[in-house]
Motif scaffolding. Structure first.
Motif, PDB file in Angstrom:
ATOM      1  N   GLY A 102     -74.552   8.177 -71.074  1.00  0.00           N
ATOM      2  CA  GLY A 102     -75.674   8.938 -70.547  1.00  0.00           C
ATOM      3  C   GLY A 102     -75.645   9.005 -69.027  1.00  0.00           C
ATOM      4  N   TYR A 103     -75.066   7.972 -68.400  1.00  0.00           N
ATOM      5  CA  TYR A 103     -74.953   7.951 -66.942  1.00  0.00           C
ATOM      6  C   TYR A 103     -73.832   8.863 -66.436  1.00  0.00           C
ATOM      7  CZ  TYR A 103     -77.962   3.826 -67.137  1.00  0.00           C
ATOM      8  OH  TYR A 103     -79.010   2.971 -67.353  1.00  0.00           O
ATOM      9  N   TYR A 104     -72.963   9.300 -67.337  1.00  0.00           N
ATOM     10  CA  TYR A 104     -71.823  10.114 -66.920  1.00  0.00           C
ATOM     11  C   TYR A 104     -72.232  11.541 -66.573  1.00  0.00           C
ATOM     12  CZ  TYR A 104     -67.394  12.672 -67.223  1.00  0.00           C
ATOM     13  OH  TYR A 104     -66.327  13.489 -66.963  1.00  0.00           O
ATOM     14  N   LYS A 105     -73.383  11.984 -67.061  1.00  0.00           N
ATOM     15  CA  LYS A 105     -73.814  13.368 -66.810  1.00  0.00           C
ATOM     16  C   LYS A 105     -73.842  13.671 -65.315  1.00  0.00           C
ATOM     17  CE  LYS A 105     -76.683  13.518 -70.979  1.00  0.00           C
ATOM     18  NZ  LYS A 105     -78.071  13.634 -71.502  1.00  0.00           N
ATOM     19  N   TYR A 106     -74.373  12.727 -64.558  1.00  0.00           N
ATOM     20  CA  TYR A 106     -74.465  12.904 -63.103  1.00  0.00           C
ATOM     21  C   TYR A 106     -73.085  13.062 -62.487  1.00  0.00           C
ATOM     22  CZ  TYR A 106     -75.231  11.494 -58.214  1.00  0.00           C
ATOM     23  OH  TYR A 106     -75.241  11.424 -56.842  1.00  0.00           O
ATOM     24  N   TRP A 107     -72.146  12.189 -62.877  1.00  0.00           N
ATOM     25  CA  TRP A 107     -70.796  12.249 -62.314  1.00  0.00           C
ATOM     26  C   TRP A 107     -70.013  13.444 -62.831  1.00  0.00           C
ATOM     27  CZ3 TRP A 107     -69.323   9.386 -58.279  1.00  0.00           C
ATOM     28  CH2 TRP A 107     -70.078   8.256 -57.969  1.00  0.00           C
ATOM     29  N   PHE A 108     -70.346  13.911 -64.040  1.00  0.00           N
ATOM     30  CA  PHE A 108     -69.652  15.085 -64.571  1.00  0.00           C
ATOM     31  C   PHE A 108     -69.985  16.334 -63.756  1.00  0.00           C
ATOM     32  CE2 PHE A 108     -69.445  18.712 -67.605  1.00  0.00           C
ATOM     33  CZ  PHE A 108     -68.063  18.721 -67.782  1.00  0.00           C
ATOM     34  N   LEU A 109     -71.229  16.437 -63.298  1.00  0.00           N
ATOM     35  CA  LEU A 109     -71.610  17.570 -62.452  1.00  0.00           C
ATOM     36  C   LEU A 109     -70.803  17.562 -61.156  1.00  0.00           C
ATOM     37  CD1 LEU A 109     -75.498  17.571 -62.907  1.00  0.00           C
ATOM     38  CD2 LEU A 109     -73.854  19.188 -63.866  1.00  0.00           C
ATOM     39  N   TRP A 110     -70.631  16.383 -60.587  1.00  0.00           N
ATOM     40  CA  TRP A 110     -69.814  16.283 -59.383  1.00  0.00           C
ATOM     41  C   TRP A 110     -68.340  16.551 -59.674  1.00  0.00           C
ATOM     42  CZ3 TRP A 110     -71.211  16.368 -54.492  1.00  0.00           C
ATOM     43  CH2 TRP A 110     -72.536  16.057 -54.169  1.00  0.00           C
ATOM     44  N   THR A 111     -67.900  16.182 -60.861  1.00  0.00           N
ATOM     45  CA  THR A 111     -66.515  16.477 -61.248  1.00  0.00           C
ATOM     46  C   THR A 111     -66.276  17.983 -61.281  1.00  0.00           C
ATOM     47  OG1 THR A 111     -66.318  14.439 -62.548  1.00  0.00           O
ATOM     48  CG2 THR A 111     -64.777  16.213 -63.069  1.00  0.00           C
ATOM     49  N   LEU A 112     -67.231  18.732 -61.818  1.00  0.00           N
ATOM     50  CA  LEU A 112     -67.120  20.193 -61.844  1.00  0.00           C
ATOM     51  C   LEU A 112     -67.058  20.765 -60.428  1.00  0.00           C
ATOM     52  CD1 LEU A 112     -69.662  21.111 -64.687  1.00  0.00           C
ATOM     53  CD2 LEU A 112     -67.162  21.008 -64.845  1.00  0.00           C
ATOM     54  N   LEU A 113     -67.824  20.166 -59.527  1.00  0.00           N
ATOM     55  CA  LEU A 113     -67.838  20.642 -58.143  1.00  0.00           C
ATOM     56  C   LEU A 113     -66.545  20.307 -57.407  1.00  0.00           C
ATOM     57  CD1 LEU A 113     -71.498  19.717 -57.119  1.00  0.00           C
ATOM     58  CD2 LEU A 113     -70.567  22.012 -57.469  1.00  0.00           C
ATOM     59  N   CYS A 114     -65.759  19.381 -57.963  1.00  0.00           N
ATOM     60  CA  CYS A 114     -64.507  18.994 -57.316  1.00  0.00           C
ATOM     61  C   CYS A 114     -63.518  20.154 -57.235  1.00  0.00           C
ATOM     62  CB  CYS A 114     -63.859  17.824 -58.056  1.00  0.00           C
ATOM     63  SG  CYS A 114     -64.638  16.243 -57.707  1.00  0.00           S
ATOM     64  N   PHE A 115     -63.591  21.071 -58.198  1.00  0.00           N
ATOM     65  CA  PHE A 115     -62.657  22.200 -58.167  1.00  0.00           C
ATOM     66  C   PHE A 115     -62.898  23.082 -56.939  1.00  0.00           C
ATOM     67  CE2 PHE A 115     -60.840  26.289 -59.162  1.00  0.00           C
ATOM     68  CZ  PHE A 115     -59.640  25.976 -59.776  1.00  0.00           C
ATOM     69  N   PRO A 116     -64.123  23.611 -56.730  1.00  0.00           N
ATOM     70  CA  PRO A 116     -64.325  24.413 -55.510  1.00  0.00           C
ATOM     71  C   PRO A 116     -64.202  23.600 -54.230  1.00  0.00           C
ATOM     72  CG  PRO A 116     -66.411  24.069 -56.664  1.00  0.00           C
ATOM     73  CD  PRO A 116     -65.321  23.618 -57.590  1.00  0.00           C
ATOM     74  N   MET A 117     -64.620  22.333 -54.267  1.00  0.00           N
ATOM     75  CA  MET A 117     -64.516  21.512 -53.058  1.00  0.00           C
ATOM     76  C   MET A 117     -63.053  21.263 -52.693  1.00  0.00           C
ATOM     77  SD  MET A 117     -67.685  18.770 -53.149  1.00  0.00           S
ATOM     78  CE  MET A 117     -67.247  18.016 -54.710  1.00  0.00           C
ATOM     79  N   GLY A 118     -62.211  21.037 -53.715  1.00  0.00           N
ATOM     80  CA  GLY A 118     -60.791  20.849 -53.461  1.00  0.00           C
ATOM     81  C   GLY A 118     -60.143  22.116 -52.923  1.00  0.00           C
ATOM     82  N   TYR A 119     -60.576  23.248 -53.464  1.00  0.00           N
ATOM     83  CA  TYR A 119     -60.016  24.543 -53.030  1.00  0.00           C
ATOM     84  C   TYR A 119     -60.385  24.822 -51.576  1.00  0.00           C
ATOM     85  CZ  TYR A 119     -58.479  29.396 -53.434  1.00  0.00           C
ATOM     86  OH  TYR A 119     -57.810  30.597 -53.274  1.00  0.00           O
TER      87      TYR A 119
END
Length: 293
Positions: A102-119
């Motif tokens: 249940g705590y992973y939801k927060y980090w999963f949102l940031w994981t999704l943002l890693c794609f545009p942030m990396g780009y």
């Protein structure tokens, strides 16, 4: 040291196998830091809760990638592997079991943002002045961690000293390591220094206090405003007996100023003393009646 920094921020041959191995290692290390009870209130535990170390991982990946897309994909996959692994390893040892995810939801949102942030982050390698604007949000997040843990350090010193030093060093290192232009480096260092000084001043002017009600009047622990209460060492804070209208009874109130162990003593009007061993942390405490009382 200069060669190590140069290699870390652009001199690595960051292949996909290396990214995956690093992701597994980072996830495993973080899980261990979360599982070891002795590390809970230390700098080593902070990797489980805040961004500062993960920001370093992300920047290292960006600076050693070969294109915008390569950077975006490697950042995304690194966090997609490492973050759920942190929770997966903990599942057998946690009372929450699979509910821990249940705590992973927060980090999963940031994981999704890693794609545009990396780009977008890859453009820092161009060495232009606007590259510092891309870096700035990562410096701000690291600075916020510095502020958080500087306050924690003041309450729990010497704990959290390492993570405070890490955050301050990274804020200064990023513009030095990423940019070749001296002007951009100078501006980056100046901004980071200003942020570090400002955060430190705010912490010093607003020392942390943990305010809580630690005991209520009861048959087992009777008291009212005719009783007195004190701590063996007042450096840990202040305690008092107050009447709360919300519960229509007396409560033992505490304003804790630092973590540690002390003794709390309640004295009745006739001089009878009751002592409790008190262990204080930043947001919690344990109170145990002294044996023989």
């Amino acid at each position: 040291m200069k060669n190590i920094i140069k290699t870390l921020f652009g001199g690595l041959n960051l292949t996909w196998p290396k990214v995956l191995i690093a992701a597994v290692a980072a996830g495993g290390f973080t899980a261990v830091m979360a599982l070891v009870p002795a590390l809970k209130y230390t700098s080593f535990h902070t990797i489980t809760a805040t961004f500062e170390v993960w920001i370093l991982f992300g920047i290292v990946i960006i600076m050693n990638s070969k294109s915008n897309l390569d950077s975006a994909l490697k950042c995304f996959v690194f966090f997609l592997v490492s973050q759920p692994l942190v929770y997966l390893i903990q599942v057998p040892f946690s009372r929450l079991g699979w509910g821990l995810f249940g705590y992973y939801k927060y980090w999963f949102l940031w994981t999704l943002l890693c794609f545009p942030m990396g780009y977008i982050g890859y453009y820092m390698k161009k060495g232009k002045w606007w590259g510092h604007l891309i870096l700035l949000p990562m410096v701000v997040l690291t600075g916020y961690s510095y502020y958080q843990y500087c306050s924690e350090f003041m309450f729990s010193m010497p704990r959290y000293l390492l993570v405070c030093l890490f955050c301050a060093c990274m804020m200064l290192l990023y513009p030095i390591a990423i940019f070749e232009n001296r002007g951009i480096k100078a501006v980056g260092i100046a901004v980071s220094c200003a942020a570090i000084v400002a955060a430190t001043v705010v912490c010093l002017c607003n020392p942390p206090v943990y305010s809580t009600e630690i005991m209520g009047n009861s048959e087992a622990h009777p008291f009212d405003d005719s009783y007195s209460v004190s701590l063996a060492d007042d450096k840990y804070g202040d305690v008092s007996i107050r009447y709360l209208d919300s519960v229509e009874d007396y409560m033992l109130h505490a304003d804790f100023k630092r973590a540690g162990d002390t003794v709390l003593t309640i004295v009745s009007p006739d001089g009878e003393k009751t002592a409790y061993e008190l262990h204080i942390e930043r947001t919690t405490y344990t109170l145990t009646k002294t044996e023989g009382q």
